[in-house]
Design an enzyme around this catalytic site. Structure first.
Site, mmCIF file in Angstrom:
data_model
loop_
_atom_site.group_PDB
_atom_site.id
_atom_site.type_symbol
_atom_site.label_atom_id
_atom_site.label_comp_id
_atom_site.label_asym_id
_atom_site.label_seq_id
_atom_site.Cartn_x
_atom_site.Cartn_y
_atom_site.Cartn_z
ATOM 1 N N CYS A 14 -25.097 2.740 -11.779
ATOM 2 C CA CYS A 14 -24.309 3.960 -12.001
ATOM 3 C C CYS A 14 -25.205 5.098 -12.502
ATOM 4 O O CYS A 14 -25.767 5.032 -13.599
ATOM 5 C CB CYS A 14 -23.206 3.672 -13.017
ATOM 6 N N CYS A 70 -18.600 -2.656 -17.731
ATOM 7 C CA CYS A 70 -18.610 -2.403 -16.290
ATOM 8 C C CYS A 70 -19.619 -3.304 -15.560
ATOM 9 O O CYS A 70 -20.793 -3.358 -15.939
ATOM 10 C CB CYS A 70 -18.947 -0.945 -16.035
ATOM 11 N N GLU A 80 0.822 -1.209 0.000
ATOM 12 C CA GLU A 80 0.000 0.000 0.000
ATOM 13 C C GLU A 80 0.857 1.259 0.000
ATOM 14 O O GLU A 80 0.530 2.236 -0.658
ATOM 15 C CB GLU A 80 -0.948 0.006 1.215
ATOM 16 N N CYS A 126 -17.481 1.649 -19.962
ATOM 17 C CA CYS A 126 -18.788 1.451 -19.319
ATOM 18 C C CYS A 126 -19.490 0.191 -19.828
ATOM 19 O O CYS A 126 -20.187 -0.477 -19.074
ATOM 20 C CB CYS A 126 -19.668 2.672 -19.535
ATOM 21 N N CYS A 156 -13.178 1.756 -14.870
ATOM 22 C CA CYS A 156 -13.692 3.116 -14.679
ATOM 23 C C CYS A 156 -12.507 4.074 -14.620
ATOM 24 O O CYS A 156 -12.274 4.763 -13.634
ATOM 25 C CB CYS A 156 -14.515 3.176 -13.390
#
Ligand code: SF4
Length: 514
Positions: free
Chosen positions: A272, A266, A100, A263, A256
């Site tokens: 959405c 997606c 991370e 899209c 995205c």
């Protein structure tokens, strides 16, 4: 196209509802009270339902769709494998933590090699705690944001010395106890390593959530960020929180994406709002094409009144942008412009190979503790005579005069740090023979090209050396650089092989008037 707010106001009497209300009852009540006047100032408006995830059935469906997609399409990444296979909870938390920190501001593809080398060298917190900062900087070199590596090591030392080597297990404790671990990193470690049902919000999540819920207010404002954290905590899957958080980030990284989101592929497009609006506009456009009357705008597409999450009235929805209307950010402050004169000091080492002098930067501030060619930041009023200033700087550092005329201009190298537009004005100076460095001065050492690349040097300095090498190649080309080549040979004839050590003073050229 008229601004959305104006259109919404014009259509206020005729809006049709297609399910749900544009604003919750309490929102409408506050607006009425405000219009009557004489009432106390209203509390900040609650966002309308379309900006929230208030339907438990929809939340459940979104989780299922996203996780199913993640199971099918997730990238195979080394830290993901460790998060699943490592049985030791402290090692697992450490493995996720390292990933991370490395992934902050850096692409996955770049991080993989660094991560593998790091985990091979320091597979545990204890191993990292025993490393020197120099070793950490060497391995981190090229990843950028160098203080992250340093802070990671400091925090590892703290876990070993103060927490008996045991990683905190919750996001709250991770954030409270570990230096350099913020809300996002704490949530990621706690959810991925320890299964805590807590959300995360990073750049990818901001983009996805803003599109899912048509949030067009400044996505870097504290008010919007707070809403997004609330949303992430509502959405996170209770039984697979780590996978859910990674899935949301993966969606932002691979589907995205900022400029051309996919899209059509997606897995959550049916949830959405931005996609829904684009689809509606396309349907309206095709109706118009066939001469059918334009439908009345849907109340769900407009906020009537002061909505804290809608785009500002001055920057309404732009049909040409589609879903990339979201997210929006306040304009960035322009980066600070800096110029630094830097000098590649070169000598002929053993066996004729070139060696370069590098010096260590201070232990705090930009690029803390990294190595660089002797450099001098140039104030505005010094830029006219940078060569003289650099010669003067080298002189102070080396303890004897350096002729400004002896510095060869190589070129300019631009490097963009997150908040600084840095131009290095590169010079070089060839020294004959060896130089005895004064140990009382800043830490410094001579390195071969290979040693330079293995040292803790920044990407910017690697670019400087590259520019210098390019110039040297040009000079040594038989046609154009024959004159210079001869000069270089005469200057670089000395050797630094054992037995021929001489002092710096003896080898610097005699000063000449600039
Ligand atoms: Fe992003 Fe498009 Fe998916 Fe919406 S439908 S979340 S805009 S990729």
């Amino acid at each position: 196209m008229r601004p959305a707010r104006a259109r919404a106001a014009a259509a206020a009497g005729t809006l049709r509802r297609s399910g749900g209300s544009a604003a919750p009852p309490q929102e409408r009540g506050r607006k009425r009270a405000s219009r009557r006047g004489g009432t106390p100032a209203a509390a900040p408006a609650s966002p309308p339902a379309r900006h929230l995830f208030s339907d438990p059935a929809e939340v459940e469906a979104l989780r299922g769709n996203l996780l199913a997609w993640y199971d099918r399409c997730k990238r195979d990444l080394p830290w993901r494998a460790l998060a699943v296979t490592e049985p030791d909870a402290d090692r697992r938390g450490y493995a996720v933590w390292v990933s991370e920190i490395m992934l902050q501001q850096t692409q996955v593809a770049t991080v993989i090699d660094y991560y593998n080398r790091w985990m091979q060298k320091w597979p545990t917190l204890q191993a990292l705690a025993q490393a020197s900062l120099e070793e950490v900087n060497e391995l981190w070199a090229g990843l950028g944001y160098y203080s992250r590596g340093k802070r990671l090591q400091e925090a590892a030392r703290k876990v070993v010395s103060e927490l008996a080597g045991r990683m905190p297990r919750t996001a709250e404790d991770l954030q409270k106890l570990l230096p350099g671990v913020g809300r996002y990193t704490a949530g990621a470690i706690a959810s991925i390593s320890y299964g805590q049902a807590t959300g995360v919000v990073d750049g990818n999540v901001i983009r996805v959530l803003c599109r899912l819920r048509c949030i067009g207010a400044d996505s870097s404002s504290p008010a919007v960020i707070d809403r997004l954290w609330d949303m992430a905590n509502v959405l996170v899957d209770r039984s697979r929180p780590g996978d859910f958080n990674q899935a949301l980030m993966e969606l932002g990284a691979t589907v995205c994406v900022p400029k051309a989101p996919l899209c059509g592929e997606c897995p959550v497009k049916q949830h959405c709002q931005a996609w829904r609006r684009v689809e509606k506009e396309l349907a309206f456009a095709s109706q118009k094409l066939f001469g059918k009357p334009s439908p009345v705008p849907d109340v769900e597409d407009y906020c009537v009144g002061d909505c804290p999450l809608c785009p500002p009235a001055t920057e309404p929805w732009d049909s040409s942008l589609g879903v990339t209307n979201f997210p929006r950010k306040a304009a960035k402050k322009p980066p600070r412009v800096m110029r630094t004169a830097t000098c590649v000091l070169e000598r002929r080492g053993c066996h004729g190979a070139s060696e370069y002098l590098i010096v260590q930067r201070p232990s705090s501030g930009l690029l803390a503790g990294l190595w660089e060619f002797p450099s001098l930041p140039l104030a505005q009023d010094l830029q006219e005579k940078e060569r003289e200033e650099l010669a003067h700087h080298l002189q102070a550092w080396m303890g004897r005069p350096v002729a400004a005329k002896g510095l060869q201009f190589i070129g300019e190298v631009v490097h963009i740090f997150s908040h600084i537009h840095q131009t290095y004005v590169v010079y070089s100076l060839r020294l004959d023979g060896d130089v005895t460095l004064d140990p009382a001065l800043s830490p410094s050492r001579w390195v071969t090209e290979d040693e330079f690349h293995a040292s803790a040097v920044s990407t910017a300095m690697k670019k400087v050396l590259k520019a210098h090498e390019k110039q040297r190649r040009k000079e040594s080309s038989p046609v154009k650089g024959s004159k210079r080549k001869r000069g270089a040979k005469a200057q670089g004839a000395g050797s630094t092989c054992p037995g021929t050590q001489l002092s710096l003073r003896a080898f610097l050229r005699a000063p000449t008037a600039p």
